[in-house]
Design an enzyme around this catalytic site. Structure first.
Site, PDB file in Angstrom:
ATOM      1  CG  HIS A  35      -1.876  -1.067   1.377  1.00 29.00           C
ATOM      2  ND1 HIS A  35      -1.805  -2.015   2.366  1.00 29.00           N
ATOM      3  CD2 HIS A  35      -2.973  -1.375   0.652  1.00 29.00           C
ATOM      4  CE1 HIS A  35      -2.811  -2.858   2.251  1.00 29.00           C
ATOM      5  NE2 HIS A  35      -3.545  -2.499   1.218  1.00 29.00           N
ATOM      6  N   GLY A 146      -2.885  -1.570  -7.303  1.00 27.79           N
ATOM      7  CA  GLY A 146      -1.797  -2.548  -7.339  1.00 27.79           C
ATOM      8  C   GLY A 146      -2.022  -3.590  -8.416  1.00 27.79           C
ATOM      9  CD  GLN A 152      -9.289  -3.850  -6.931  1.00 29.61           C
ATOM     10  OE1 GLN A 152     -10.143  -4.320  -6.217  1.00 29.61           O
ATOM     11  NE2 GLN A 152      -8.171  -3.329  -6.452  1.00 29.61           N
TER      12      GLN A 152
HETATM   13  P1  AMP Z   1      -6.648  -3.543  -0.462  1.00 29.13           P
HETATM   14  O1  AMP Z   1      -6.434  -2.798   0.809  1.00 29.13           O
HETATM   15  O2  AMP Z   1      -6.298  -4.995  -0.371  1.00 29.13           O
HETATM   16  O3  AMP Z   1      -7.996  -3.290  -1.076  1.00 29.13           O
HETATM   17  O4  AMP Z   1      -5.595  -2.948  -1.481  1.00 29.13           O
HETATM   18  C1  AMP Z   1      -5.578  -1.578  -1.788  1.00 29.13           C
HETATM   19  C2  AMP Z   1      -4.685  -1.363  -2.968  1.00 29.13           C
HETATM   20  O5  AMP Z   1      -3.356  -1.796  -2.663  1.00 29.13           O
HETATM   21  C3  AMP Z   1      -5.146  -2.194  -4.190  1.00 29.13           C
HETATM   22  O6  AMP Z   1      -4.995  -1.409  -5.363  1.00 29.13           O
HETATM   23  C4  AMP Z   1      -4.192  -3.347  -4.174  1.00 29.13           C
HETATM   24  O7  AMP Z   1      -3.993  -3.940  -5.454  1.00 29.13           O
HETATM   25  C5  AMP Z   1      -2.912  -2.690  -3.660  1.00 29.13           C
HETATM   26  N1  AMP Z   1      -2.016  -3.696  -3.109  1.00 29.13           N
HETATM   27  C6  AMP Z   1      -2.307  -4.646  -2.213  1.00 29.13           C
HETATM   28  N2  AMP Z   1      -1.247  -5.439  -1.991  1.00 29.13           N
HETATM   29  C7  AMP Z   1      -0.254  -4.971  -2.786  1.00 29.13           C
HETATM   30  C8  AMP Z   1       1.086  -5.373  -3.031  1.00 29.13           C
HETATM   31  N3  AMP Z   1       1.625  -6.430  -2.423  1.00 29.13           N
HETATM   32  N4  AMP Z   1       1.822  -4.658  -3.913  1.00 29.13           N
HETATM   33  C9  AMP Z   1       1.279  -3.587  -4.554  1.00 29.13           C
HETATM   34  N5  AMP Z   1       0.011  -3.162  -4.371  1.00 29.13           N
HETATM   35  C10 AMP Z   1      -0.753  -3.844  -3.508  1.00 29.13           C
END
Ligand code: AMP
Length: 280
Positions: A35, A146, A152
């Site tokens: 994040h 991400g 997504q």
């Molecule tokens: P989430 O809190 O899981 O909904 O993720 C929020 C954002 O962070 C989304 O765009 C995810 O794809 C991104 N994200 C989560 N894990 C990672 C990671 N390991 N590397 C890069 N981006 C990430």
């Protein structure tokens, strides 16, 4: 860094900074370096960065998963204070979804029929509902997502185009643990032994990349699935898809071909992907 809880505060924050370029990072909290990499990219590319932390009920098709989703607001705020993020939007459900709120229903076609769409019915409708709502309130110039959630990104790009929103969608690389395991808020629910096991997701993707040089996509899928069956984890799907249409590839490779994997490590659902054939 300002903590903003309701729409009035958010509108005031934005009004006082009119004319500045704005980057937006939507998250569900339980923040980790993945994040933070999105936040850092946004702060480099924009005058202002807003991150949202909101566990969106409408994108969970499994209520136990929603209940068990980690919530670590204090630690999240501590992490964010070390970045150049300007505001954290932490609304409650009633703020995001007032009784009269209606998102724009969009049909995603194949995008919602395969992989996450197939195994998590309703998930992308929920994702679109919350992201559309945030995009309309915040009106960022750029929004950061991400690559880990590969499908997504495709859905958000499609939605932004369909709704004619003047927002650039920026895809950011997947941040990984040393073992290769993609960082995820869900990893907090894994014990040390499970974390080691879970490295097999990335190892399978790397193996797929190696195999792609002298096998067809279908053969690669078969070999990876067979190898995975020896582990204690439960494979939900392993697919090799076209990078834009997400159609499964069978005999022919194409630039950007991407292997996507989801497996359960105990009760924890883990997702990852890797581009197998680079664009020339
Ligand atoms: P989430 O809190 O899981 O909904 O993720 C929020 C954002 O962070 C989304 O765009 C995810 O794809 C991104 N994200 C989560 N894990 C990672 C990671 N390991 N590397 C890069 N981006 C990430």
């Amino acid at each position: 860094m300002q903590i903003v809880k309701n729409i009035d505060e958010l509108e005031l924050f934005l009004q006082e900074r009119k004319g500045l370029s704005l980057g937006f990072v939507p998250t569900m909290g339980a923040l980790h370096s993945g994040h933070i990499s999105l936040v850092d990219k946004s702060t480099k590319e924009n005058d202002l960065t807003i991150i949202s932390i909101f566990v969106n009920p409408s994108q969970f098709n499994n209520s136990a998963d929603l209940q068990k989703y980690p919530r670590t607001l204090e630690a999240d705020l501590d992490l964010l204070k070390q970045t150049r993020c300007d505001a954290v939007f932490v609304p409650d459900v009633a703020t995001v979804y007032p009784v009269d709120y209606k998102g724009t229903p969009l049909s995603l076609g194949l995008l919602e029929e395969v992989m996450e769409g197939k195994y998590r019915p309703g998930h992308f409708a929920g994702v679109m509902e919350v992201v559309e709502r945030f995009f309309r309130i915040i009106q960022p110039n750029k929004a950061y997502f991400g690559r880990k959630d590969f499908q997504q990104v495709a859905v958000i790009r499609f939605m932004t185009k369909q709704l004619n929103l003047p927002i650039e969608i920026v895809e950011c690389p997947t941040m990984r643990e040393e073992s290769g395991l993609a960082m995820s808020s869900r990893n907090m629910r894994l014990g040390n032994r499970e974390k080691k096991e879970a490295a097999l997701l990335y190892q399978s993707l790397i193996r797929a990349k190696e195999l792609s040089t002298n096998h067809t996509p279908s053969q690669v899928v078969d070999l990876v699935v067979e190898n995975f069956s020896e582990s204690k984890m439960n494979l939900e799907y392993f697919d090799i898809v076209h990078p834009e249409t997400l159609e499964s590839l069978t005999y022919q490779w194409t630039e950007g071909a991407t292997a996507c994997i989801v497996a359960y490590c105990g009760e924890v659902r883990l997702i990852d992907n890797l581009e197998l054939i680079p664009f020339s």
